[in-house]
Design an enzyme around this catalytic site. Structure first.
Site, PDB file in Angstrom:
ATOM      1  N   CYS A  25       0.836  -1.187   0.000  1.00  0.00           N
ATOM      2  CA  CYS A  25       0.000   0.000   0.000  1.00  0.00           C
ATOM      3  C   CYS A  25       0.872   1.238   0.000  1.00  0.00           C
ATOM      4  O   CYS A  25       2.093   1.161   0.076  1.00  0.00           O
ATOM      5  CB  CYS A  25      -0.865   0.039   1.261  1.00  0.00           C
ATOM      6  SG  CYS A  25      -1.833  -1.443   1.540  1.00  0.00           S
ATOM      7  N   CYS A 464      15.352  -7.070   6.060  1.00  0.00           N
ATOM      8  CA  CYS A 464      14.637  -8.334   5.914  1.00  0.00           C
ATOM      9  C   CYS A 464      14.967  -8.928   4.544  1.00  0.00           C
ATOM     10  O   CYS A 464      14.889  -8.238   3.531  1.00  0.00           O
ATOM     11  CB  CYS A 464      13.127  -8.079   6.015  1.00  0.00           C
ATOM     12  SG  CYS A 464      12.133  -9.559   5.701  1.00  0.00           S
ATOM     13  N   CYS A 467      11.992 -13.394   2.116  1.00  0.00           N
ATOM     14  CA  CYS A 467      11.444 -14.055   0.932  1.00  0.00           C
ATOM     15  C   CYS A 467      12.544 -14.763   0.135  1.00  0.00           C
ATOM     16  O   CYS A 467      12.246 -15.528  -0.779  1.00  0.00           O
ATOM     17  CB  CYS A 467      10.678 -13.076   0.058  1.00  0.00           C
ATOM     18  SG  CYS A 467      11.575 -11.574  -0.319  1.00  0.00           S
TER      19      CYS A 467
END
Ligand code: SF4
Length: 474
Positions: A25, A464, A467
């Site tokens: 978003c 991070c 993934c």
């Protein structure tokens, strides 16, 4: 709820996907500003690349809130001049998001969403995704039926249920139990509050123009509106903007403090690699500069045999510039992008994505004909784009096509707000590099090694990479 067998790590992973909300978003706020809703409209337009399926704005005249939301990009939702005129007041904020398969069409899942506390209306918008929203939701269900399937409504409930009189304490009550990723804007009366989770997973920047304050997911909106970027909202910061100016307190999962609290960070590396606009500054780094360095590193670690470097537009153009520079070449603009088709990544349905890819790129035959092309791609998620692009480049007359990818193989879903929730859709979770090479139709394929990517940021512990390595630290 479904199960996934991760063959690379031979472990059984259980995911709960019944309720989803935050996803990728963008948020933008304007405080003490003439035509605040109009400015928010332009601010959201500046970050429209982050999401394009829903948009909404809430404004305040100091007492009452005014809301308009709907499906589409901001220009679709605010089509008539009156749409913005009816959003009165000098304070406003807005939100853009994209649809997910979990969206319940019977519910209004547009943001900002509204609630009330102490006889006042309030509104909230959220960029990110909570990993413990299901537990919190069932705990809060006793307080009445949820109106949306958004995880954001959990935060709204916690805020409205707090009995704290102090603003910081009330906001802390709303966020102390949250686990996951959240950059938030709250609004009530003539007070706006920005919050970033202690891990700093999603960006949020503070800007200023004269006596007006602004918040944005990305600084690119500030640049286009002549707003000076002041700084990032810090991880774990509650920033209150009121007539008295700005003031901050800090928090972690345990406490609220007047001083910043040291906390591990997990800033999303994908923002730098793909998601953010190259003109933005994110996590203290210029995105364009990061991508050029990534391209250079890719060239050193994954050299190619081609004689022309072609970036897949638009998101891999800076990577391609860096790759070509390290090879002492000039990148070749052998592919152009049609700007009348949106980013394929944010389309909600696979079939739509595929047809959009074919319409999105235009091969420049004169630049491709007879060349051994090294295609530079920023990442491979679902393997939607690359095979189509390779077909176009071959159709343009390239005699060889090699692909180099600036992101290591994406083998795990994101739980923090990027819409790659189903591992069955992730190419690298289901195929070897050689299988992907064959599926993509390229003569050779190489991905940025993980250590190469980590070497591009000052402290990899602050980022991070879940993934790519499955290490979900938040
Ligand atoms: Fe970003 Fe990937 Fe981490 Fe999600 S899992 S926050 S996309 S780096």
């Amino acid at each position: 709820m479904w199960l996934w067998w991760n063959k690379t790590e031979t472990q059984l992973v259980l995911f709960v996907t019944a309720v989803k909300g935050g996803h990728m978003c963008g948020i933008f706020g304007a405080f003490n500003c003439d035509h605040a809703a109009h400015v928010v409209f332009l601010g959201l337009h500046g970050i429209q690349h982050r999401a394009k399926e829903f948009a909404g704005i809430v404004s305040s005249d100091g007492t009452n809130l005014f809301r308009r939301t709907g499906p589409g990009i901001v220009q679709d939702v605010f089509r008539d001049p009156g749409d913005l005129e009816r959003l009165h007041g000098r304070v406003a904020f807005g939100h853009i998001r994209y649809a997910t398969t979990e969206d319940d069409p019977k519910l209004d899942n547009t943001q900002p969403i509204m609630g009330s506390f102490e006889s006042m209306e309030m509104a909230i918008a959220h960029n990110g995704n909570l990993v413990n929203h299901a537990e919190l939701r069932s705990e809060l269900a006793a307080h009445g039926r949820f109106k949306t399937s958004l995880d954001t409504e959990v935060i709204l409930r916690l805020f409205c249920l707090s009995s704290a009189k102090d603003v910081f304490a009330r906001v802390f009550d709303a966020v102390r139990c949250l686990r996951g990723s959240y950059s938030l804007i709250f609004l009530w009366n003539d007070m706006m509050v920005a919050v970033r989770d202690p891990w700093g997973n999603r960006p949020l920047a503070l800007g200023r123009r004269g006596a007006s304050w602004f918040l944005s997911s990305e600084t690119i909106s500030f640049d286009t509106l002549g707003i000076a970027a002041v700084r990032e909202v810090a991880p774990g910061e509650i920033l209150v903007i009121s007539k008295q100016g700005i003031s901050s307190r800090y928090f972690d999962e345990e406490r609220l403090s007047d001083q910043p609290i040291p906390h591990e960070r997990a800033q999303c590396i994908f923002e730098l690699l793909y998601y953010a606009n190259p003109g933005s500054k994110v996590f203290g780094q210029h995105v364009w500069e990061f991508r050029i360095r990534a391209g250079r590193r890719l060239c050193v670690l994954c050299p190619s045999l081609g004689d022309a470097v072609v970036g897949v537009p638009d998101s891999a153009l800076f990577h391609a510039d860096g790759y070509a520079a390290a090879w002492e070449m000039v990148p070749v603009r052998g592919l152009l992008r049609s700007h009348y088709v949106g980013r394929t990544f944010v389309e909600g349905v696979q079939k739509l994505r595929e047809s959009a890819v074919a319409r999105k790129f235009v091969p420049v035959f004169a630049l491709l004909w007879g060349r051994a092309v090294t295609l530079i791609e920023d990442s491979i998620v679902r393997l939607t784009t690359l095979p189509e692009v390779v077909r176009l480049v071959r159709r343009g007359g390239a005699r060889e096509v090699h692909a180099r990818v600036a992101t290591p193989p994406i083998t795990h879903p994101c739980r923090y707000g990027i819409d790659t929730p189903d591992p069955r859709e992730l190419a690298a979770a289901n195929h070897s590099v050689e299988e992907i090479r064959v599926l993509a139709g390229v003569d050779s394929l190489a991905f940025m090694p993980m250590e190469g990517l980590k070497g591009l940021v000052p402290n990899p512990r602050d980022y991070c990479f879940a993934c790519m390595d499955g290490n979900y630290r938040i």
